[in-house]
Scaffold this motif. Structure first.
Motif, PDB file in Angstrom:
ATOM      1  N   VAL A  42      -3.132  -2.619  -6.026  1.00 22.76           N
ATOM      2  CA  VAL A  42      -2.398  -3.245  -4.922  1.00 22.76           C
ATOM      3  C   VAL A  42      -2.840  -4.697  -4.750  1.00 22.76           C
ATOM      4  N   MET A  43      -4.140  -4.958  -4.881  1.00 23.89           N
ATOM      5  CA  MET A  43      -4.610  -6.337  -4.688  1.00 23.89           C
ATOM      6  C   MET A  43      -4.139  -7.236  -5.827  1.00 23.89           C
ATOM      7  N   GLY A  44      -4.083  -6.696  -7.037  1.00 26.52           N
ATOM      8  CA  GLY A  44      -3.550  -7.473  -8.162  1.00 26.52           C
ATOM      9  C   GLY A  44      -2.075  -7.766  -7.965  1.00 26.52           C
ATOM     10  N   VAL A  70       2.708 -11.167  -6.146  1.00 26.65           N
ATOM     11  CA  VAL A  70       3.819 -11.220  -5.195  1.00 26.65           C
ATOM     12  C   VAL A  70       3.759 -12.504  -4.349  1.00 26.65           C
ATOM     13  N   GLY A  71       2.545 -13.018  -4.126  1.00 25.17           N
ATOM     14  CA  GLY A  71       2.395 -14.234  -3.322  1.00 25.17           C
ATOM     15  C   GLY A  71       2.602 -15.519  -4.108  1.00 25.17           C
ATOM     16  N   SER A  72       2.817 -15.423  -5.406  1.00 24.70           N
ATOM     17  CA  SER A  72       2.893 -16.643  -6.225  1.00 24.70           C
ATOM     18  C   SER A  72       4.295 -17.263  -6.183  1.00 24.70           C
ATOM     19  N   VAL A  83       0.839  -1.204   0.000  1.00 24.29           N
ATOM     20  CA  VAL A  83       0.000   0.000   0.000  1.00 24.29           C
ATOM     21  C   VAL A  83       0.877   1.258   0.000  1.00 24.29           C
ATOM     22  N   ILE A  84       1.887   1.258   0.869  1.00 30.07           N
ATOM     23  CA  ILE A  84       2.768   2.447   0.960  1.00 30.07           C
ATOM     24  C   ILE A  84       3.608   2.572  -0.324  1.00 30.07           C
TER      25      ILE A  84
END
Ligand code: FES
Ligand SMILES: [Fe+2]
Length: 393
Positions: A354-356, A361-363, A183-184
């Motif tokens: 950010v959610m996309g 980033v989590g993959s 987010v930041i």
């Protein structure tokens, strides 16, 4: 775990519960945090509760006029004293065994505690608290970072906007699936603005700042604004066409809108009464950040403020408030929709991004990526600061 300078973080920093716990202790636990507004607690006895990770503070305007940040933890057996929210009280009574404290946190009355019990030893714990031009900051650490220069910069910028004589016209809490640092990071760059924020780019100059053929125009705009604002008595030590750096973990600057625009609204025009000491609308856009949980954009007629609330490693809440002049009457002096539409649109656009990003980033194939040295300088600055605070470098 290290960070390669100029690159994004290793995946664990965005998804690991252990690192999230370190972030809460080392970053949020050791920084000045924006908690809320003076205008939420105008009268003695008014309070609101500020929850931060495992901690909770009662931000209370004491009957003696002093604003305090009392830990929401009874000194008897630890019960939470006030539920989340806000309200008014002239004393604090624990719901469990009814120990009673005054609004300064001093224990006033108990029952059945024996003759040698000394109530003076059991005042509520207090966090550090500062009122900065109407913004209430707290620090959970007993050794807070030096705040004086940030207070001076923020006060010089924001005092004319009258946040201490304002009211909340509208609030919204967003829940984002993504780590708080994403987010930041997103907030600290406008690389994405031409593609994602068309309405924003229409009234703001941020997207022009690195274009060679726009430099003369920007310089003229900044010079003209500085001259005008100096004559109006506004601080012009940090006038720039974008949201660049000014302090170590804060920034406070004033930005000229594109010519003809005076407010962050859908048509760039004033939609509510002038705030603070302003007598005309062309005061640009005051912008401020403090790492790790706050940013603000202030126009002549309203202020949009965001507080970042980390929930867990992959969830963040954002509390957005829109402030207008305290005396402004809804339906007569302003319409809520007109005040909030622009920033709400920008917020929605950002949250989508950010959610996309968080999903990628989590993959399993995520790896740190290189930041643009031109367009993402401030992301690099934030991540540098973060790694120092987090203590893992
Ligand atoms: S826990 Fe608060 S009075 Fe017992
Ligand atoms: Fe954005």
């Amino acid at each position: 775990m290290k960070r390669k300078p100029g690159w994004t973080l290793e995946q664990a920093f965005y998804i690991s519960p252990e690192i999230f716990r370190d972030d809460m202790a080392g970053v949020f636990g050791q920084s000045w945090l924006f908690a809320g507004h003076q205008c939420q607690i105008p009268q003695p006895g008014d309070f609101f509760v500020y929850d931060m990770a495992r901690d909770s503070l009662v931000i209370l305007h004491g009957m003696d006029g002093v604003i305090r940040a009392l830990h929401n933890v009874c000194r008897h057996r630890g019960t939470r004293l006030c539920d989340s929210g806000s309200g008014h009280m002239d004393k604090i009574v624990c719901p469990y065994h009814q120990w009673r404290y005054d609004t300064a946190g001093t224990l006033q009355a108990t029952t059945w505690m024996g003759d040698d019990f000394d109530p003076a030893q059991f005042s509520l714990h207090q966090a550090q608290v500062r009122n900065v031009a109407g913004l209430i900051y707290v620090c959970l650490s007993d050794t807070p970072p030096d705040f004086e220069q940030a207070v001076a910069d923020l006060t010089r910028l924001l005092e004319p906007h009258g946040l201490d004589n304002a009211k909340i016209a509208y609030s919204e809490t967003y829940r984002i699936r993504g780590n708080w640092k994403l987010v930041i990071e997103n907030q600290r760059e406008c690389y994405h603005c031409p593609a994602k924020h068309k309405a924003y780019a229409k009234i703001q100059h941020d997207t022009d700042v690195h274009d060679a053929d726009k430099q003369d125009m920007l310089q003229a705009r900044v010079d003209g604004a500085r001259q005008k604002w100096t004559a109006m008595g506004l601080d012009t030590s940090h006038v720039r066409p974008d949201s660049g750096f000014s302090g170590g973990w804060w920034r406070a600057n004033r930005t000229p809108f594109r010519s003809g625009y005076v407010s962050e609204t859908m048509d760039g025009q004033q939609v509510a009464p002038l705030m603070g000491s302003f007598t005309e609308a062309d005061v640009g856009n005051a912008r401020a950040n403090t790492y790790p949980n706050f940013w603000l954009h202030a126009s002549c007629d309203h202020v949009h403020i965001v507080r970042v609330i980390p929930i867990d490693a992959e969830t963040t809440e954002l509390q957005a408030d829109w402030l207008v002049h305290a005396d402004a009457v809804e339906g007569t002096d302003y319409e809520v929709d007109a005040v909030i539409a622009f920033s709400k649109l920008v917020n929605d656009e950002d949250h989508d991004i950010v959610m996309g990003q968080a999903r990628g980033v989590g993959s399993s194939r995520y790896q740190p990526g290189p930041l643009s040295p031109v367009k993402e300088e401030m992301v690099d600055h934030f991540l540098d600061w973060y790694m120092t605070k987090q203590g893992t470098e």
